[in-house]
Design a protein around this motif. Sequence first.
Motif, PDB file in Angstrom:
ATOM      1  N   PRO A  64    -109.129  47.802  -5.047  1.00 51.63           N
ATOM      2  CA  PRO A  64    -108.607  48.125  -3.452  1.00 51.63           C
ATOM      3  C   PRO A  64    -109.185  47.448  -2.413  1.00 51.63           C
ATOM      4  N   ARG A  65    -109.992  46.404  -3.076  1.00 48.56           N
ATOM      5  CA  ARG A  65    -110.156  45.430  -1.666  1.00 48.56           C
ATOM      6  C   ARG A  65    -109.659  44.089  -1.534  1.00 48.56           C
ATOM      7  N   THR A  66    -108.974  43.287  -3.263  1.00 46.67           N
ATOM      8  CA  THR A  66    -107.931  42.853  -3.101  1.00 46.67           C
ATOM      9  C   THR A  66    -106.501  42.837  -2.973  1.00 46.67           C
ATOM     10  N   PHE A  67    -106.263  41.409  -2.262  1.00 48.22           N
ATOM     11  CA  PHE A  67    -104.713  41.551  -2.146  1.00 48.22           C
ATOM     12  C   PHE A  67    -104.207  40.535  -3.306  1.00 48.22           C
ATOM     13  N   TYR A  68    -103.083  40.660  -3.936  1.00 51.50           N
ATOM     14  CA  TYR A  68    -102.435  39.480  -4.888  1.00 51.50           C
ATOM     15  C   TYR A  68    -101.514  38.774  -4.269  1.00 51.50           C
ATOM     16  N   SER A  69    -100.882  37.986  -4.087  1.00 54.56           N
ATOM     17  CA  SER A  69     -99.884  37.309  -3.223  1.00 54.56           C
ATOM     18  C   SER A  69     -99.443  37.053  -4.800  1.00 54.56           C
ATOM     19  N   ALA A  70     -98.005  37.063  -5.281  1.00 55.73           N
ATOM     20  CA  ALA A  70     -97.817  37.183  -6.631  1.00 55.73           C
ATOM     21  C   ALA A  70     -97.010  36.242  -6.650  1.00 55.73           C
ATOM     22  N   LYS A  71     -95.925  35.531  -5.753  1.00 54.63           N
ATOM     23  CA  LYS A  71     -94.972  35.159  -6.262  1.00 54.63           C
ATOM     24  C   LYS A  71     -94.735  34.589  -4.331  1.00 54.63           C
ATOM     25  N   ALA A  86     -97.105  28.578   7.472  1.00 55.61           N
ATOM     26  CA  ALA A  86     -97.062  29.697   7.892  1.00 55.61           C
ATOM     27  C   ALA A  86     -96.101  30.506   6.861  1.00 55.61           C
ATOM     28  N   LEU A  87     -95.798  30.766   5.781  1.00 53.20           N
ATOM     29  CA  LEU A  87     -95.591  32.119   5.066  1.00 53.20           C
ATOM     30  C   LEU A  87     -97.194  32.788   4.926  1.00 53.20           C
ATOM     31  N   LEU A  88     -97.496  31.998   3.881  1.00 49.74           N
ATOM     32  CA  LEU A  88     -99.386  32.237   3.854  1.00 49.74           C
ATOM     33  C   LEU A  88    -100.180  32.682   4.788  1.00 49.74           C
ATOM     34  N   HIS A  89    -100.440  31.722   6.148  1.00 48.26           N
ATOM     35  CA  HIS A  89    -100.823  32.608   7.582  1.00 48.26           C
ATOM     36  C   HIS A  89    -100.531  33.572   6.972  1.00 48.26           C
ATOM     37  N   ALA A  90     -99.298  34.105   7.543  1.00 46.33           N
ATOM     38  CA  ALA A  90     -98.090  35.951   8.147  1.00 46.33           C
ATOM     39  C   ALA A  90     -98.592  36.126   7.115  1.00 46.33           C
ATOM     40  N   MET A  91     -99.017  35.957   5.975  1.00 46.01           N
ATOM     41  CA  MET A  91     -99.579  36.846   4.541  1.00 46.01           C
ATOM     42  C   MET A  91    -101.058  37.533   4.882  1.00 46.01           C
ATOM     43  N   LEU A  92    -101.901  36.149   5.595  1.00 44.06           N
ATOM     44  CA  LEU A  92    -103.439  36.288   5.436  1.00 44.06           C
ATOM     45  C   LEU A  92    -103.483  36.899   6.735  1.00 44.06           C
ATOM     46  N   ASP A  93    -102.831  37.168   7.562  1.00 47.74           N
ATOM     47  CA  ASP A  93    -102.995  37.378   8.669  1.00 47.74           C
ATOM     48  C   ASP A  93    -102.784  39.552   8.915  1.00 47.74           C
ATOM     49  N   ARG A  94    -101.522  39.531   8.016  1.00 44.94           N
ATOM     50  CA  ARG A  94    -101.943  40.855   8.025  1.00 44.94           C
ATOM     51  C   ARG A  94    -101.972  42.051   7.151  1.00 44.94           C
ATOM     52  N   VAL A  95    -102.713  40.890   5.772  1.00 46.89           N
ATOM     53  CA  VAL A  95    -103.785  41.182   5.001  1.00 46.89           C
ATOM     54  C   VAL A  95    -105.185  41.134   5.342  1.00 46.89           C
ATOM     55  N   ARG A  96    -105.568  40.796   6.122  1.00 47.37           N
ATOM     56  CA  ARG A  96    -107.151  41.155   7.088  1.00 47.37           C
ATOM     57  C   ARG A  96    -106.684  42.219   7.926  1.00 47.37           C
ATOM     58  N   GLU A  97    -105.996  42.617   7.882  1.00 48.45           N
ATOM     59  CA  GLU A  97    -105.306  43.343   9.518  1.00 48.45           C
ATOM     60  C   GLU A  97    -105.195  44.796   8.535  1.00 48.45           C
ATOM     61  N   ARG A  98    -105.027  45.063   7.562  1.00 51.18           N
ATOM     62  CA  ARG A  98    -105.019  46.278   6.671  1.00 51.18           C
ATOM     63  C   ARG A  98    -106.542  46.334   5.398  1.00 51.18           C
ATOM     64  N   TYR A 100    -108.133  43.833   4.129  1.00 46.87           N
ATOM     65  CA  TYR A 100    -109.349  43.901   2.205  1.00 46.87           C
ATOM     66  C   TYR A 100    -109.900  42.525   2.649  1.00 46.87           C
ATOM     67  N   ARG A 101    -111.065  42.339   1.610  1.00 40.42           N
ATOM     68  CA  ARG A 101    -111.681  41.144   1.848  1.00 40.42           C
ATOM     69  C   ARG A 101    -111.600  40.470   0.911  1.00 40.42           C
ATOM     70  N   ARG A 102    -110.787  40.227   0.158  1.00 35.22           N
ATOM     71  CA  ARG A 102    -109.966  39.015  -0.697  1.00 35.22           C
ATOM     72  C   ARG A 102    -108.747  38.861  -0.667  1.00 35.22           C
ATOM     73  N   PHE A 103    -108.728  37.965  -0.913  1.00 38.18           N
ATOM     74  CA  PHE A 103    -106.745  37.453  -1.063  1.00 38.18           C
ATOM     75  C   PHE A 103    -106.973  36.090  -1.575  1.00 38.18           C
ATOM     76  N   VAL A 104    -106.364  36.677  -3.066  1.00 36.54           N
ATOM     77  CA  VAL A 104    -106.077  35.916  -4.279  1.00 36.54           C
ATOM     78  C   VAL A 104    -104.979  35.889  -4.918  1.00 36.54           C
ATOM     79  N   PHE A 105    -104.111  34.347  -5.339  1.00 31.13           N
ATOM     80  CA  PHE A 105    -102.915  34.033  -5.936  1.00 31.13           C
ATOM     81  C   PHE A 105    -103.012  32.829  -7.101  1.00 31.13           C
ATOM     82  N   ASP A 106    -102.461  32.624  -7.984  1.00 31.52           N
ATOM     83  CA  ASP A 106    -102.262  32.042  -8.583  1.00 31.52           C
ATOM     84  C   ASP A 106    -101.044  30.869  -9.043  1.00 31.52           C
TER      85      ASP A 106
END
Length: 151
Positions: A64-71, A86-98, A100-106
């Motif tokens: 619920p509060r964690t977004f996963y960057s899959a690929k 730039a892609l990472l920051h664009a995704m982080l910005d959108r995730v923050r606006e939605r 979420y509290r946590r952003f993760v990737f493997d």
Amino acid sequence: MDVSTSLRIVELPYEERSLLHSLNQTIFGDTQVIRTFERTDLMMLVAWLRGTPVGFKVGYQLQPRTFYSAKGGVLPKVRRRGIARALLHAMLDRVRERDYRRFVFDTFPNMHPGMTILALNEGFQVVQAGYNTEHSDYRLRFAHLFPSNGE
């Protein structure tokens, strides 16, 4: 070469996900982007450089509060120009606006050392590590925590 003025990152509609398959095939030589696109809060970003798609990033809600960057990936001919960042920051910005509290990737540091370096340079923390037999590499999970409104 500074791509900041000619780089455009857009969120791809679900119906246009075939573009991700094409980019993924070119970048990784792989037909599978992610196991399924039927995900909660699916986000697909594409980086365009002078009208040509040159990279992508796809993620979804993991919890619920964690977004996963899959690929994600960038075409080899335009790497090391800040497009992945730039892609990472664009995704982080959108995730923050939605909210979420946590952003993760493997990532697999021996297969993709650039992602490990990017994560460390951007202040991500290693929160999990283990050996992945499927990829014959260590898998590192990186996390970024967003401050809450009260912090």
